[in-house]
Write an enzyme that holds these catalytic residues in place. Structure first.
Site, mmCIF file in Angstrom:
data_model
loop_
_atom_site.group_PDB
_atom_site.id
_atom_site.type_symbol
_atom_site.label_atom_id
_atom_site.label_comp_id
_atom_site.label_asym_id
_atom_site.label_seq_id
_atom_site.Cartn_x
_atom_site.Cartn_y
_atom_site.Cartn_z
ATOM 1 C CE1 TYR A 142 33.780 18.147 -10.541
ATOM 2 C CE2 TYR A 142 31.995 19.130 -11.799
ATOM 3 C CZ TYR A 142 32.781 18.039 -11.495
ATOM 4 O OH TYR A 142 32.574 16.845 -12.139
ATOM 5 C CE LYS A 158 30.551 21.295 -1.923
ATOM 6 N NZ LYS A 158 31.775 20.464 -2.203
ATOM 7 C CE1 TYR A 212 28.168 26.117 -3.320
ATOM 8 C CE2 TYR A 212 29.973 26.657 -4.810
ATOM 9 C CZ TYR A 212 29.319 25.747 -4.006
ATOM 10 O OH TYR A 212 29.795 24.474 -3.879
ATOM 11 C CD GLU A 271 -5.280 -10.441 13.546
ATOM 12 O OE1 GLU A 271 -5.511 -9.356 12.948
ATOM 13 O OE2 GLU A 271 -4.399 -10.565 14.406
ATOM 14 C CG ASN A 313 -2.835 -7.238 18.769
ATOM 15 O OD1 ASN A 313 -2.042 -7.146 19.702
ATOM 16 N ND2 ASN A 313 -2.552 -7.865 17.629
ATOM 17 C CB THR A 315 2.958 -11.873 12.440
ATOM 18 O OG1 THR A 315 1.742 -12.453 12.941
ATOM 19 C CG2 THR A 315 2.614 -10.705 11.527
ATOM 20 C CG ASN A 343 32.343 41.966 4.173
ATOM 21 O OD1 ASN A 343 31.357 41.998 4.901
ATOM 22 N ND2 ASN A 343 32.285 42.305 2.889
ATOM 23 N NE ARG A 362 -2.784 -1.422 3.316
ATOM 24 C CZ ARG A 362 -3.315 -1.224 4.520
ATOM 25 N NH1 ARG A 362 -4.240 -0.292 4.687
ATOM 26 N NH2 ARG A 362 -2.939 -1.939 5.555
#
Length: 445
Positions: free
Chosen positions: A365, A329, A344, A150, A165, A76, A355, A15
């Protein structure tokens, strides 16, 4: 005596409409299985997790605890029995729990074990607002319980019982495993129900009792809707704990925390802030609205946001400022340093009192590898500066606005990395005339 827990996690969770095993769906940043393991680790000496075939993610999440595989999903009771080879002969109690009941607390598990000391078998039960299709816990004349039925097997009178239960049972290992082996599958589903151990215990003359717990704690998770409801419960717990510890959440219901978020005293958190896993915030920090933090540390007295993003590996120093639309990062921002807007900074070390001007970026990169930028103390970096790593800027250096810096800058040096400006007097007016003339010719064609 050794206390052990068997956690049933073999369910596919159809589900959930997912290829991810049900017990791996996250709540507050970690799989529901890990939530249950964390509670059990406070109470039990040994933990065994029962998984299904081809579930390596579950086995990894269960580590360092033992796992066994239920190759055939026969119910179970059958699932719990798969742990017998690892626990049989254990001198102590064994509890069986479900990985899709991840909100059960260590305190409730302690109450379960205490109740077991006064009976031969104890189980968790609840009285939900809507009993729906839960199994019903039927009373016994001695004040305990007689059996669990049940919903699909219950009569109308049995469905009228409000005690339901939860699925968690606890019994001495020496008795539990023989009861499990004696189970039959003569029921509507043709499965071996763990809950039938209650009737088996009663038939052998043993006493069984129920321990009632809160519905919010005991709810099972079988769908995305139920997962969202469980998330809400956990978030409420985490927010209450944070505020009890001395943090102020301006609009608590809008703040998202993770299972391991650490907020110090006199921390103020604005609306719509998200704390992903791995965040530590020290005392007297202000986190302003719409900021996102993950895998980072914010030291005492710093200010973050609004609209800031701190990514993994970042450390913001004492009294440092990270402003709006700034992303850090794998960066260390030194004490009192400032990056107040639209920047960034990745794979960098920024010295104290430096500053960072608006629009500054570190080019970390090159298409193949990441490179680091090291900026000294008391450096001034003007707006729209581009720092091409690997790069070092010495203490007290000054980078002029609009510069692209590709070579090291010595301490106290001033760096200009931009084209020379040229001006042509009157050229703007003649340019406009030329453009208008071209437009007229196009219209005449």
């Amino acid at each position: 005596m050794t206390r052990a827990a068997i956690l049933l996690a073999a369910g596919l969770g159809t589900r959930m409409r997912s290829t991810l095993p049900k017990a791996m769906h996250p709540i507050a940043g970690r799989p529901m299985l890990r939530h249950l393991i964390a509670a059990c680790e406070e109470v039990f000496d040994r933990i065994v997790v029962v998984t299904g075939p081809d579930m390596p993610a579950l086995e990894k999440a269960a580590a360092p605890h033992a796992t066994v595989i239920q190759h055939d999903r026969l119910g179970t009771g059958h699932a719990a029995l798969q742990a017998a080879p690892l626990l049989e002969g254990l001198n102590g109690d064994v509890a069986v729990l479900y990985a899709d009941n991840p909100l059960i607390t260590a305190e409730t598990l302690r109450r379960l074990l205490e109740a077991r000391e006064g009976a031969d078998l104890a189980l968790l039960a609840m009285r939900p607002a809507d009993p729906a299709r839960y199994g019903r816990v039927l009373p016994h004349e001695d004040g305990g319980i007689s059996r669990i039925v049940e919903w699909k097997d219950a009569t109308e009178a049995e469905r009228a019982v409000t005690l339901c239960n939860v699925g968690v049972i606890c019994a001495p290992g020496a008795q539990l495993f023989p009861w499990l082996r004696a189970l039959t599958n003569s029921n509507a589903a043709g499965e071996y129900y763990l809950t039938d151990t209650v009737a088996a215990a009663r038939a052998a003359g043993f006493r069984a009792v129920a321990v009632e717990a809160d519905e919010a704690e005991c709810r099972g998770i079988n769908s995305r809707i139920e997962l969202a409801a469980a998330e809400a419960v956990v978030q409420a717990r985490l927010r209450e704990a944070a505020m009890a510890n001395g943090a102020t959440l301006i609009r608590p219901e809008s703040v998202t925390l993770s299972f391991d978020t650490k907020l110090g005293q006199d921390v103020t958190v604005g609306p719509d802030v998200v704390f992903a896993p791995g965040v530590t915030v020290e005392d007297e920090v202000e986190i302003r609205a719409f900021s996102h933090l993950e895998g980072c540390t914010v030291r005492r007295g710093a200010t973050i946001g609004p609209f800031a993003r701190l990514r993994p590996g970042t450390e913001v120093g004492p009294r440092a400022h990270v402003g709006n639309f700034v992303e850090l990062k794998a960066t260390t921002l030194g004490e009192g340093a400032k990056a107040n807007h639209l920047s960034y900074i990745g794979d960098a070390t920024i010295g104290a009192a430096t500053n960072i001007g608006a629009g500054t970026i570190t080019c970390n990169y090159d298409g193949f590898a990441k490179h680091r930028t090291v900026v000294g103390q008391g450096v001034f970096i003007g707006s729209n500066a581009t720092l091409v790593a690997p790069l070092t800027l010495g203490d007290g250096a000054f980078v002029a606005a609009g510069s692209t810096i590709t070579t090291p800058v010595p301490p106290d040096a001033m760096a200009f990395g931009r084209a020379r400006q040229e001006q042509k007097e009157g050229r703007a007016a003649t340019f406009r005339l030329e453009r208008r003339s071209l437009s007229v010719k196009k219209e005449q064609r």
